[in-house]
Scaffold this active site. Structure first.
Site, PDB file in Angstrom:
ATOM      1  N   ARG A   1       0.863  -1.183   0.000  1.00  0.00           N
ATOM      2  CA  ARG A   1       0.000   0.000   0.000  1.00  0.00           C
ATOM      3  C   ARG A   1       0.899   1.233   0.000  1.00  0.00           C
ATOM      4  O   ARG A   1       2.116   1.123   0.114  1.00  0.00           O
ATOM      5  CB  ARG A   1      -0.934  -0.005   1.222  1.00  0.00           C
ATOM      6  CG  ARG A   1      -0.188  -0.451   2.463  1.00  0.00           C
ATOM      7  CD  ARG A   1      -0.421   0.278   3.715  1.00  0.00           C
ATOM      8  NE  ARG A   1      -0.337   1.697   3.656  1.00  0.00           N
ATOM      9  CZ  ARG A   1       0.798   2.412   3.806  1.00  0.00           C
ATOM     10  NH1 ARG A   1       1.981   1.831   3.979  1.00  0.00           N
ATOM     11  NH2 ARG A   1       0.778   3.726   3.777  1.00  0.00           N
TER      12      ARG A   1
ATOM     13  N   ARG B   1      -7.467  -0.157  -6.901  1.00  0.00           N
ATOM     14  CA  ARG B   1      -7.511   1.022  -6.024  1.00  0.00           C
ATOM     15  C   ARG B   1      -7.538   2.257  -6.923  1.00  0.00           C
ATOM     16  O   ARG B   1      -6.529   2.610  -7.537  1.00  0.00           O
ATOM     17  CB  ARG B   1      -6.306   1.051  -5.072  1.00  0.00           C
ATOM     18  CG  ARG B   1      -6.247  -0.160  -4.144  1.00  0.00           C
ATOM     19  CD  ARG B   1      -5.418   0.123  -2.903  1.00  0.00           C
ATOM     20  NE  ARG B   1      -6.103   1.003  -1.970  1.00  0.00           N
ATOM     21  CZ  ARG B   1      -5.520   1.545  -0.898  1.00  0.00           C
ATOM     22  NH1 ARG B   1      -4.246   1.315  -0.648  1.00  0.00           N
ATOM     23  NH2 ARG B   1      -6.208   2.313  -0.079  1.00  0.00           N
TER      24      ARG B   1
ATOM     25  N   ASP C   1      -1.723  10.777  -2.338  1.00  0.00           N
ATOM     26  CA  ASP C   1      -2.101   9.714  -3.276  1.00  0.00           C
ATOM     27  C   ASP C   1      -2.366  10.254  -4.662  1.00  0.00           C
ATOM     28  O   ASP C   1      -2.266   9.525  -5.657  1.00  0.00           O
ATOM     29  CB  ASP C   1      -3.326   8.962  -2.759  1.00  0.00           C
ATOM     30  CG  ASP C   1      -2.925   8.115  -1.570  1.00  0.00           C
ATOM     31  OD1 ASP C   1      -2.947   8.641  -0.446  1.00  0.00           O
ATOM     32  OD2 ASP C   1      -2.536   6.948  -1.778  1.00  0.00           O
TER      33      ASP C   1
ATOM     34  N   ASN D   1      -5.210  12.491   0.134  1.00  0.00           N
ATOM     35  CA  ASN D   1      -4.381  11.639   1.003  1.00  0.00           C
ATOM     36  C   ASN D   1      -5.326  10.928   1.971  1.00  0.00           C
ATOM     37  O   ASN D   1      -6.554  11.124   1.929  1.00  0.00           O
ATOM     38  CB  ASN D   1      -3.343  12.497   1.748  1.00  0.00           C
ATOM     39  CG  ASN D   1      -2.282  11.648   2.431  1.00  0.00           C
ATOM     40  OD1 ASN D   1      -1.725  10.732   1.816  1.00  0.00           O
ATOM     41  ND2 ASN D   1      -2.009  11.894   3.696  1.00  0.00           N
ATOM     42  N   LYS D   2      -4.748  10.105   2.827  1.00  0.00           N
ATOM     43  CA  LYS D   2      -5.537   9.284   3.755  1.00  0.00           C
ATOM     44  C   LYS D   2      -6.598  10.093   4.491  1.00  0.00           C
ATOM     45  O   LYS D   2      -6.338  11.229   4.917  1.00  0.00           O
ATOM     46  CB  LYS D   2      -4.563   8.625   4.744  1.00  0.00           C
ATOM     47  CG  LYS D   2      -5.190   7.755   5.802  1.00  0.00           C
ATOM     48  CD  LYS D   2      -6.074   6.666   5.254  1.00  0.00           C
ATOM     49  CE  LYS D   2      -5.378   5.749   4.282  1.00  0.00           C
ATOM     50  NZ  LYS D   2      -6.336   4.913   3.488  1.00  0.00           N
TER      51      LYS D   2
END
Ligand code: MRU
Length: 341
Positions: free
Chosen positions: A46, A89, A235, A244-245
């Site tokens: 990941r 993803r 990302d 991002n997360k």
């Protein structure tokens, strides 16, 4: 070993299984596109740059495992594998970037042997470049940190999220290599705890001082003056936002409120400046990730759940973007990025 690599004896992909950390360090093999897709979906591998390498090695794997006897059939096979991999993803742009780059390299092949060789060489090149870029990015980023700084980070943008070294954590590693005393506050990063499982683990492995907090404590620690800078990974970076997360956006607002610089560290391969926030698909993950903690049920089984894996932070909350080409400051101009790519 590196987070992800190629086994030259078996012609398989090898990777550190990140779902087992910090309890167990185990290297696993992927010998088929199905097993690689499973590894990506379940986050055994990941993090955007590591997914770029996984995409590249995945195309090489498809070439090596294909028994077709014509070049056209091999190319068809790797194109199909590429589509399957990209669909696992959707938010991290590096995955499709890695897949497409290796497919392009294979287009120059004149026979099956060359197709396999070109695919593997290009995938290996992506992996090697990633390490070099992160170290370069780390050096630029280190210039922003002062001796004694405490940096807050979210999720894992470390060596486990890349092939090696890391982006956000790469900046911290580089600053420490220069002799600066840098401490880290790591947000645990619910629901899958990349911050507590991975960031805390890899920093402790390197003896970098790290303090773990829950995501909801970030406002408190920033208000208390315990954070000098926030550095996160990305990302996908569109014209107007940094993906991002999930939780990153909230930290950016708190940082802005308290006048704390909020930096994003990412290689140029994460840029997708031709896209806008609204055009990007945010991956929605399974409700079970919130209803269970490991095997333990922590919510009513039939409760409605909303579980987006990422959020978008608008550019006005970003102080600077640290890349291998230098540090970009507002206004983040598309022309400037294009020239430097
Ligand atoms: O769902 P994950 O663990 O793949 O999410 C990873 C992140 O959000 C990272 O911050 C991002 O990929 C940058 S990694 C250098």
């Amino acid at each position: 070993m590196r987070t992800i690599d190629w086994d030259y004896e078996k012609n398989n992909i090898i990777m550190i299984d990140q779902t087992l950390l910090p309890v167990e360090y185990r290297v696993i093999e992927c010998s088929s596109i199905d097993s690689l897709c499973e590894a990506i979906i379940s986050l055994r591998v990941r993090g955007a740059p590591a997914l770029g390498a996984a995409g590249g090695f995945g195309v090489a794997l498809a070439a090596f495992k294909c028994n077709a006897s014509s070049l056209d059939a091999i190319i068809k096979n790797i194109e199909n594998a590429g589509k399957t991999l990209i669909a696992t993803r959707p938010t991290a742009v590096n995955l499709s970037w890695g897949v497409k780059r290796v497919i392009r390299a294979v287009e120059d092949a004149r026979n099956i042997k060359e197709a396999k060789m070109f695919a593997l060489d290009e995938a290996k090149e992506i992996a090697d470049e990633d390490v070099k870029k992160n170290m370069q990015l780390g050096e630029y980023g280190a210039s922003l940190l002062e001796d004694g700084d405490t940096v807050m980070t979210h999720c894992n943008a470390g060596r486990l999220a890349c092939v090696d070294w890391g982006t956000a954590l790469g900046v911290i590693r580089s600053a420490r290599a220069e002799g600066k005393d840098i401490k880290v506050i790591s947000c645990e990063t619910r629901p899958l705890n990349q911050g507590s499982r991975l960031t805390a683990w890899e920093l402790m492995e390197d003896k970098i001082p790290v303090t773990l907090i829950t995501d909801s404590m970030s406002g408190h620690v920033m208000r208390k003056g315990m954070v000098d800078k926030v550095i996160v990974g990305a990302d996908r970076i569109t014209h107007d936002a940094v993906f991002n997360k999930i939780g990153t956006y909230t930290h950016s607002i708190v940082a802005k409120e308290h006048g704390i610089p909020f930096y994003v560290a990412a290689p140029v391969s994460t840029f997708d400046f031709e896209m806008f926030e609204d055009e990007v698909e945010i991956e929605i993950r399974k409700p079970e990730e919130l209803r269970f903690f490991g095997n333990r049920q922590i919510a009513p089984l039939d409760v409605d759940v909303y579980n987006p894996a990422f959020d978008a932070t608008p550019m006005e909350n970003v102080t600077g973007i640290i890349t291998e080409n230098g540090i970009y400051y507002p206004p983040f101009l598309i022309e400037e990025v294009k020239i430097r790519v």
